[in-house]
Scaffold this motif. Structure first.
Motif, mmCIF file in Angstrom:
data_model
loop_
_atom_site.group_PDB
_atom_site.id
_atom_site.type_symbol
_atom_site.label_atom_id
_atom_site.label_comp_id
_atom_site.label_asym_id
_atom_site.label_seq_id
_atom_site.Cartn_x
_atom_site.Cartn_y
_atom_site.Cartn_z
ATOM 1 N N TRP A 24 -2.426 27.052 6.253
ATOM 2 C CA TRP A 24 -3.383 27.725 7.256
ATOM 3 C C TRP A 24 -3.144 28.731 7.935
ATOM 4 O O TRP A 24 -2.297 28.980 8.388
ATOM 5 C CB TRP A 24 -4.055 26.394 7.016
ATOM 6 C CG TRP A 24 -5.125 25.144 6.717
ATOM 7 C CD1 TRP A 24 -3.954 24.738 6.569
ATOM 8 C CD2 TRP A 24 -5.568 25.506 5.911
ATOM 9 N NE1 TRP A 24 -4.824 23.088 5.886
ATOM 10 C CE2 TRP A 24 -5.752 23.910 5.349
ATOM 11 C CE3 TRP A 24 -6.967 25.893 5.200
ATOM 12 C CZ2 TRP A 24 -6.686 23.517 4.418
ATOM 13 C CZ3 TRP A 24 -7.363 25.698 4.772
ATOM 14 C CH2 TRP A 24 -7.604 25.498 4.439
ATOM 15 N N LYS A 46 -14.132 30.471 11.241
ATOM 16 C CA LYS A 46 -15.473 29.361 10.659
ATOM 17 C C LYS A 46 -16.099 30.322 9.944
ATOM 18 O O LYS A 46 -16.463 29.333 8.574
ATOM 19 C CB LYS A 46 -16.233 28.831 11.582
ATOM 20 C CG LYS A 46 -16.105 28.008 12.625
ATOM 21 C CD LYS A 46 -17.133 27.315 13.864
ATOM 22 C CE LYS A 46 -17.635 28.551 14.306
ATOM 23 N NZ LYS A 46 -18.751 27.791 14.458
ATOM 24 N N ARG A 49 -13.985 30.177 6.523
ATOM 25 C CA ARG A 49 -13.994 28.432 5.377
ATOM 26 C C ARG A 49 -15.824 28.572 5.353
ATOM 27 O O ARG A 49 -15.847 28.010 3.885
ATOM 28 C CB ARG A 49 -13.640 27.571 7.043
ATOM 29 C CG ARG A 49 -13.715 26.171 6.007
ATOM 30 C CD ARG A 49 -13.514 25.114 7.647
ATOM 31 N NE ARG A 49 -13.797 23.484 6.695
ATOM 32 C CZ ARG A 49 -12.218 22.428 6.427
ATOM 33 N NH1 ARG A 49 -12.071 23.292 6.872
ATOM 34 N NH2 ARG A 49 -13.369 21.609 6.143
ATOM 35 N N ARG A 50 -16.382 28.561 5.779
ATOM 36 C CA ARG A 50 -17.481 28.727 5.120
ATOM 37 C C ARG A 50 -18.102 29.778 4.012
ATOM 38 O O ARG A 50 -18.259 29.273 2.782
ATOM 39 C CB ARG A 50 -18.925 29.918 6.045
ATOM 40 C CG ARG A 50 -19.039 27.990 6.878
ATOM 41 C CD ARG A 50 -20.607 28.703 7.623
ATOM 42 N NE ARG A 50 -20.147 29.650 8.125
ATOM 43 C CZ ARG A 50 -20.158 29.571 9.389
ATOM 44 N NH1 ARG A 50 -20.074 29.235 10.152
ATOM 45 N NH2 ARG A 50 -20.264 31.405 10.121
ATOM 46 N N GLU A 53 -15.534 27.491 1.354
ATOM 47 C CA GLU A 53 -16.694 26.472 0.950
ATOM 48 C C GLU A 53 -18.093 26.916 0.048
ATOM 49 O O GLU A 53 -18.383 26.079 -0.812
ATOM 50 C CB GLU A 53 -17.129 25.597 1.704
ATOM 51 C CG GLU A 53 -15.509 25.038 2.165
ATOM 52 C CD GLU A 53 -15.563 24.191 3.738
ATOM 53 O OE1 GLU A 53 -15.227 23.699 3.852
ATOM 54 O OE2 GLU A 53 -17.164 24.398 4.408
ATOM 55 N N MET A 59 -12.049 22.060 1.248
ATOM 56 C CA MET A 59 -10.561 22.603 2.208
ATOM 57 C C MET A 59 -9.759 20.735 2.464
ATOM 58 O O MET A 59 -10.479 19.933 2.277
ATOM 59 C CB MET A 59 -10.788 22.641 3.533
ATOM 60 C CG MET A 59 -11.890 23.609 3.338
ATOM 61 S SD MET A 59 -10.495 25.022 2.320
ATOM 62 C CE MET A 59 -11.222 26.526 3.308
ATOM 63 N N TYR A 63 -12.938 18.998 8.512
ATOM 64 C CA TYR A 63 -13.502 20.269 9.142
ATOM 65 C C TYR A 63 -13.362 20.242 10.608
ATOM 66 O O TYR A 63 -13.093 20.830 10.879
ATOM 67 C CB TYR A 63 -15.701 20.626 9.273
ATOM 68 C CG TYR A 63 -15.988 21.555 9.986
ATOM 69 C CD1 TYR A 63 -15.821 22.692 9.809
ATOM 70 C CD2 TYR A 63 -16.322 21.425 10.862
ATOM 71 C CE1 TYR A 63 -15.751 23.931 10.317
ATOM 72 C CE2 TYR A 63 -17.271 22.122 11.777
ATOM 73 C CZ TYR A 63 -16.625 23.397 11.350
ATOM 74 O OH TYR A 63 -17.367 24.909 11.531
ATOM 75 N N PHE A 66 -10.105 20.723 11.181
ATOM 76 C CA PHE A 66 -10.110 22.006 11.514
ATOM 77 C C PHE A 66 -10.670 22.700 13.142
ATOM 78 O O PHE A 66 -9.917 23.869 13.287
ATOM 79 C CB PHE A 66 -10.595 23.416 10.497
ATOM 80 C CG PHE A 66 -11.510 24.487 10.645
ATOM 81 C CD1 PHE A 66 -10.108 25.243 10.400
ATOM 82 C CD2 PHE A 66 -12.419 25.465 10.767
ATOM 83 C CE1 PHE A 66 -10.749 26.475 10.442
ATOM 84 C CE2 PHE A 66 -13.133 26.444 11.150
ATOM 85 C CZ PHE A 66 -12.209 27.262 10.717
#
Length: 76
Positions: A24, A46, A49-50, A53, A59, A63, A66
């Motif tokens: 990461w 964030k 990551r969204r 996904e 992942m 969450y 993270f």
């Protein structure tokens, strides 16, 4: 618990999602920035990551883990 995976091994898929195991990005290099900028970087992390996904990636890092990691690295 830390697990080590062999990069040459395919990661398992759950419900058709490719699981991203890392490495990461780290954000600790930004902790010296003013707080406003650190919050902006947190929001960008964030959003990234969204986006992953949203494209079907899952992942390996939960969450909650993270959020905890990024806020600690950014000292928020």
């Amino acid at each position: 618990m830390t697990t080590t995976t062999n990069p040459s091994q395919a990661l398992p898929q759950r419900a058709g999602a490719t699981i991203i195991n890392g490495p990461w990005p780290t954000y600790s290099q930004f902790k010296g920035l003013p707080e406003r900028e650190r919050w902006t970087i947190y929001e960008l992390a964030k959003a990234g990551r969204r986006a992953l996904e949203g494209n079907g990636f899952e992942m390996a890092e939960s969450y909650d883990a993270f959020v905890r990691r990024v806020t600690e690295e950014l000292e928020l």
